[in-house]
Design a protein around this motif. Structure first.
Motif, PDB file in Angstrom:
ATOM      1  N   ALA A   6       0.744  -1.231   0.000  1.00 52.87           N
ATOM      2  CA  ALA A   6       0.000   0.000   0.000  1.00 52.87           C
ATOM      3  C   ALA A   6       0.773   1.279   0.000  1.00 52.87           C
ATOM      4  O   ALA A   6       0.251   2.220  -0.469  1.00 52.87           O
ATOM      5  N   ARG A   7       1.973   1.415   0.397  1.00 53.56           N
ATOM      6  CA  ARG A   7       2.636   2.609  -0.116  1.00 53.56           C
ATOM      7  C   ARG A   7       3.269   2.186  -1.405  1.00 53.56           C
ATOM      8  O   ARG A   7       3.523   2.962  -2.291  1.00 53.56           O
ATOM      9  N   VAL A   8       3.499   0.959  -1.492  1.00 53.24           N
ATOM     10  CA  VAL A   8       3.780   0.410  -2.797  1.00 53.24           C
ATOM     11  C   VAL A   8       2.476   0.523  -3.554  1.00 53.24           C
ATOM     12  O   VAL A   8       2.469   0.697  -4.741  1.00 53.24           O
ATOM     13  N   LEU A   9       1.332   0.523  -2.960  1.00 51.80           N
ATOM     14  CA  LEU A   9       0.085   0.793  -3.667  1.00 51.80           C
ATOM     15  C   LEU A   9       0.124   2.205  -4.198  1.00 51.80           C
ATOM     16  O   LEU A   9      -0.479   2.523  -5.184  1.00 51.80           O
ATOM     17  N   ALA A 102       6.256  13.237   2.757  1.00 50.99           N
ATOM     18  CA  ALA A 102       6.437  12.905   4.169  1.00 50.99           C
ATOM     19  C   ALA A 102       5.819  13.981   5.046  1.00 50.99           C
ATOM     20  O   ALA A 102       5.916  15.168   4.746  1.00 50.99           O
ATOM     21  N   HIS A 103       5.154  13.545   6.117  1.00 48.16           N
ATOM     22  CA  HIS A 103       4.572  14.474   7.085  1.00 48.16           C
ATOM     23  C   HIS A 103       5.284  14.433   8.435  1.00 48.16           C
ATOM     24  O   HIS A 103       5.335  15.440   9.131  1.00 48.16           O
ATOM     25  N   GLY A 118       3.686   9.496   5.839  1.00 51.09           N
ATOM     26  CA  GLY A 118       3.184  10.564   4.993  1.00 51.09           C
ATOM     27  C   GLY A 118       2.034  10.120   4.120  1.00 51.09           C
ATOM     28  O   GLY A 118       1.419   9.073   4.352  1.00 51.09           O
ATOM     29  N   ALA A 119       1.750  10.918   3.107  1.00 54.17           N
ATOM     30  CA  ALA A 119       0.593  10.701   2.239  1.00 54.17           C
ATOM     31  C   ALA A 119       1.043  10.366   0.823  1.00 54.17           C
ATOM     32  O   ALA A 119       2.107  10.790   0.381  1.00 54.17           O
ATOM     33  N   TRP A 120       0.216   9.589   0.116  1.00 56.91           N
ATOM     34  CA  TRP A 120       0.480   9.313  -1.297  1.00 56.91           C
ATOM     35  C   TRP A 120      -0.762   9.544  -2.130  1.00 56.91           C
ATOM     36  O   TRP A 120      -1.883   9.511  -1.619  1.00 56.91           O
ATOM     37  N   GLN A 121      -0.537   9.796  -3.425  1.00 56.57           N
ATOM     38  CA  GLN A 121      -1.628  10.030  -4.368  1.00 56.57           C
ATOM     39  C   GLN A 121      -1.315   9.320  -5.677  1.00 56.57           C
ATOM     40  O   GLN A 121      -0.235   9.502  -6.233  1.00 56.57           O
ATOM     41  N   PHE A 130       1.541   6.110   3.984  1.00 54.83           N
ATOM     42  CA  PHE A 130       2.612   5.127   4.034  1.00 54.83           C
ATOM     43  C   PHE A 130       3.402   5.299   5.315  1.00 54.83           C
ATOM     44  O   PHE A 130       3.409   6.360   5.936  1.00 54.83           O
ATOM     45  N   THR A 131       4.079   4.251   5.711  1.00 52.76           N
ATOM     46  CA  THR A 131       5.075   4.294   6.779  1.00 52.76           C
ATOM     47  C   THR A 131       6.301   3.547   6.267  1.00 52.76           C
ATOM     48  O   THR A 131       6.183   2.413   5.806  1.00 52.76           O
TER      49      THR A 131
END
Length: 240
Positions: A6-9, A102-103, A118-121, A130-131
């Motif tokens: 899912a950050r791989v998503l 990254a947040h 952080g966030a992804w789009q 993602f972490t």
């Protein structure tokens, strides 16, 4: 079909590169703020590594970048835990790269390990978080050792300033266990863990049989190991 990690998503988005940080004038606004301690932690060095990761993804392809910046023992979830370099080998690049920012940053006192959230789009409008856990190979050189995250119904709220927290340094009463080295290299399985060289930052994950999972990160604060991040991901709905 199993959904991608899912950050791989997102990237399908793993690894944590700062497209927003690398973009230009907004850089100054997003520099991390933190109170340095007596150790050698430098969250800005980790942010710099992420910017380089993002640049590589744009110039060479996102999977090429994931592979190039991954530790040999790096783990991702697809949704089962797998060795990242094996999964990435020969992976076809997507038509358009994901973007992510990254947040938050957490780092061990000695700077040997850091965590970023952080966030992804995705280009199709899908959003998530993602972490990513980063480990220092040598001074100033970081590679990611674990990447995970999930899709969200609504995008994460972007903070005005990227925040960073540095662990307290070891050496106080009761710290004997903290400085023990965890040299075990856990195979990618239903459980995994790791820690910084000084023991002031640790992480653990557990995956259930249905591929739901959790990740917990703890760091030394006020003389005790304190959980600072917990991420729980539900079982995928599109399993075979």
């Amino acid at each position: 079909m199993n959904r991608p990690p899912a950050r791989v998503l997102a990237a399908v988005a793993g690894g944590l590169a700062l497209f927003a940080l690398a973009a230009g004038p907004a850089d100054a606004r997003r520099r991390p703020e933190y109170a340095p301690g007596n150790g050698t932690a430098n969250p800005s060095a980790l942010v710099a590594a992420e910017i380089a990761f993002a640049r590589t993804a744009r110039e060479k392809g996102q999977w090429k970048a994931f592979d190039e910046f991954a530790d040999d023992e790096a783990v991702m979830f697809v949704p089962e835990p797998v060795r990242a370099k094996e999964w990435l080998s020969g992976r076809k690049e997507p038509a358009a790269p994901v973007q992510w920012q990254a947040h938050q940053v957490w780092m061990s006192c000695d700077g040997t390990m850091g965590v970023t959230k952080g966030a992804w789009q995705q280009p199709d409008g899908t959003v998530g978080y993602f972490t990513t856990i980063w480990q220092q190979r040598k001074k100033g050189d970081y590679r990611w050792v674990l990447d995970q995250g999930d899709a969200l119904a609504q995008p994460l709220k972007e903070p005005e300033m990227l925040s960073a927290s540095v662990a307290d340094c070891a050496g106080g009463p009761g710290d004997e266990l903290l400085v023990e080295r965890d040299r075990e290299k856990t195979a990618p399985g239903m459980d995994g863990r790791g820690r910084s060289k000084d023991g002031t930052l640790t992480w653990r994950y557990h995956v259930e049989a249905d591929h739901s999972r959790w990740l917990a990160v703890s760091m030394k604060k006020n003389g005790a190991m304190t959980e600072v991040l917990r991420s729980e991901v539900a079982a995928p709905k599109d399993r075979n």
